[in-house]
Scaffold this active site. Structure first.
Site, mmCIF file in Angstrom:
data_model
loop_
_atom_site.group_PDB
_atom_site.id
_atom_site.type_symbol
_atom_site.label_atom_id
_atom_site.label_comp_id
_atom_site.label_asym_id
_atom_site.label_seq_id
_atom_site.Cartn_x
_atom_site.Cartn_y
_atom_site.Cartn_z
ATOM 1 C CE1 TYR A 64 -1.571 -20.976 -20.417
ATOM 2 C CE2 TYR A 64 -0.612 -23.172 -21.499
ATOM 3 C CZ TYR A 64 -1.223 -21.578 -21.574
ATOM 4 O OH TYR A 64 -1.770 -21.126 -22.774
ATOM 5 C CB SER B 293 -3.187 -22.910 -30.213
ATOM 6 O OG SER B 293 -3.333 -21.642 -29.681
ATOM 7 C CE1 TYR C 222 -7.832 -17.326 -28.104
ATOM 8 C CE2 TYR C 222 -5.495 -17.979 -28.408
ATOM 9 C CZ TYR C 222 -6.802 -18.249 -27.792
ATOM 10 O OH TYR C 222 -6.807 -18.844 -26.575
ATOM 11 C CB THR D 265 -10.696 -19.030 -30.060
ATOM 12 O OG1 THR D 265 -10.401 -20.304 -30.361
ATOM 13 C CG2 THR D 265 -11.242 -18.855 -28.550
ATOM 14 C CE LYS E 288 -11.502 -24.193 -28.226
ATOM 15 N NZ LYS E 288 -11.014 -23.192 -27.322
ATOM 16 C CG HIS F 299 -10.931 -20.890 -23.334
ATOM 17 N ND1 HIS F 299 -10.988 -19.787 -24.844
ATOM 18 C CD2 HIS F 299 -9.402 -21.193 -23.387
ATOM 19 C CE1 HIS F 299 -9.645 -20.000 -25.206
ATOM 20 N NE2 HIS F 299 -8.968 -20.307 -24.295
ATOM 21 N NE ARG G 127 -6.654 -22.436 -20.125
ATOM 22 C CZ ARG G 127 -5.410 -22.984 -19.670
ATOM 23 N NH1 ARG G 127 -5.544 -23.721 -18.621
ATOM 24 N NH2 ARG G 127 -4.267 -22.310 -19.979
#
Ligand SMILES: Cc1cc2nc3c(=O)[nH]c(=O)nc-3n(C[C@H](O)[C@H](O)[C@H](O)COP(=O)(O)O)c2cc1C
Length: 392
Positions: A25, A107, A130, A156, A252, A276, A279
């Site tokens: 991951y 996060s 997020y 983000t 971001k 990112h 990703r």
């Protein structure tokens, strides 16, 4: 095994200690992983100018990011599921960052919750948001971050929909593990990880379970997260978030000069030039390759930070020379935590700090705030020359 001297060596220890699905991951990018690889390769292609006979005593790496004093301009990136690389991962990483004098960014998709990290640290940390479709939940996250004393909100922008990461799909990644035979084997072969994980209660998405409406337990969580990232996110939402938050704001996931110019208009304090970590949009440019044009596009209207592919203090120096005021590391600290927990994050930061210090000195500078493009070689890489042909 001897003490790791590089981030690459920390990565190999993490590979042996973290169950495959969680190691993968971290060590993965979207689709072909082309952008993931380019992030690192493009740093390596930049060459430094060696200078001699300049005074190299009394060096300083101290600087500021969004006005906050940092012992070096290297923050820890927000990374989801850090508590699956190592038990209580976010708390341990935040504590290591605090001691090192660099910012830690938690996060939204962390295992340890905002409140939990706040309860185990002294200095304020940054919170990454997020933006979910459920705006009441977004509001509550913002309020919780404020109540926990977070000193910046990092929004983000590059994950309105999730990029496809083949390793995660093949591994059947889920949190906590579903415990199909393959996962049982992966965990059984990492007994230290399993033992430490048994010793903690923190094994899910701590900011979400029990907080978001309709997510009281784990079975409802996976469908909620899959549906909740908001594909309609817009610049108007950024204005709304700024108003709700009222504090230092970092945007971001900017990779384009036009987007950067628009971000500068929002009144945010900084942007992070980022893909990112490779990703999301595979095939996108590496972060470092677009940094100079973005710095040029925004001038001094907004602070510019960068992440993606930083694996050494040399990479940090190159980013600063190309105009970044601050940098972030994602995988380097994740490998550290997977390898040795809190001590491993400290190791990762020490490795980078030492490389940054020595490299700056050998380039003839003593203060990190003085570095600029004059430290870089602007020559093309040397191409192997063909042997001279006899004239006819
Ligand atoms: C395992 C992993 C999880 C991540 N999770 C998040 C996240 O939850 N939120 C976010 O904004 N970025 C996330 N990112 C991206 C990082 O914040 C950062 O942009 C990236 O890791 C920088 O590249 P580097 O890993 O090469 O240093 C994640 C990255 C990794 C590797």
């Amino acid at each position: 095994m001897a003490t790791p001297l590089t981030i690459a060596e920390l990565k190999e220890v993490a590979r042996r200690r973290v169950p495959k699905m969680f190691f993968d991951y971290a060590d993965s990018g979207a689709w072909t992983e082309g952008t993931y690889k380019a992030n690192e390769a493009d740093f390596a292609a930049i060459k430094l100018r060696q200078r001699v006979l300049v005074d190299m005593t009394n060096r300083s790496l101290e600087s500021t990011m969004i006005g906050e004093k940092v012992s070096m301009p290297v923050a820890l990136s927000p990374t989801g599921l850090t508590g699956m690389q190592h038990a209580d991962g976010e708390i341990l990483a935040a504590q290591a960052a605090e001691v090192a004098g660099v910012p830690f960014t938690l996060s939204t998709m962390s295992v340890c919750s905002i409140e939990d990290v706040a309860a185990h640290t002294i200095k304020p940390f940054w919170f990454q948001l997020y933006v979910m479709k459920d705006r009441e939940f977004v509001k509550s996250l913002i309020n919780r971050a404020r109540a926990a004393g977070c000193s910046a909100l990092v929004v983000t922008l590059d994950l309105q929909i999730l990029g496809q990461r083949h390793k995660d799909i093949r591994n059947g990644l889920s949190t906590p593990p579903k415990f199909i035979p393959k996962h049982i084997w992966q965990v059984a072969t990492r007994p230290r990880w399993a033992f430490e994980m048994l010793g903690t209660k923190r094994r899910s998405f701590g900011n979400i379970v029990g907080h978001a409406q309709g997510v009281g337990d784990l079975s409802s969580l996976s469908s909620w997260t899959a549906e909740q990232f908001d594909p309609r996110l817009s610049w108007d939402d950024v204005a709304w978030i700024k108003e709700q938050w009222g504090g230092k704001l970092i945007l971001k996931g900017i990779l384009d000069a036009e987007d950067a110019a628009m971000a500068a208009e929002t009144g945010a304090d900084a942007i992070i030039v980022s893909n990112h970590g490779g990703r999301q949009l595979d095939g996108a440019a590496s972060s470092i390759s677009v940094l100079p044009e973005i710095v040029k596009a925004v001038g001094d209207r907004i602070e510019v930070h960068v992440d993606g592919g930083i694996r050494s203090g040399q990479d940090v120096l190159k980013a600063l020379c190309l105009g970044a005021q601050g940098t972030y590391i994602g995988r380097p600290f994740l490998y550290g935590i997977g390898a040795y927990g809190k001590r491993g994050v400290t190791m990762a930061l020490d490795i980078i700090r030492n490389e940054l210090d020595i490299t700056m000195a050998l380039c003839g500078k003593r203060d990190i705030r003085d570095v600029g493009p004059e430290l870089l070689h602007h020559r093309l890489p040397v191409v192997a020359t063909e042997p001279a042909r006899p004239s006819q």
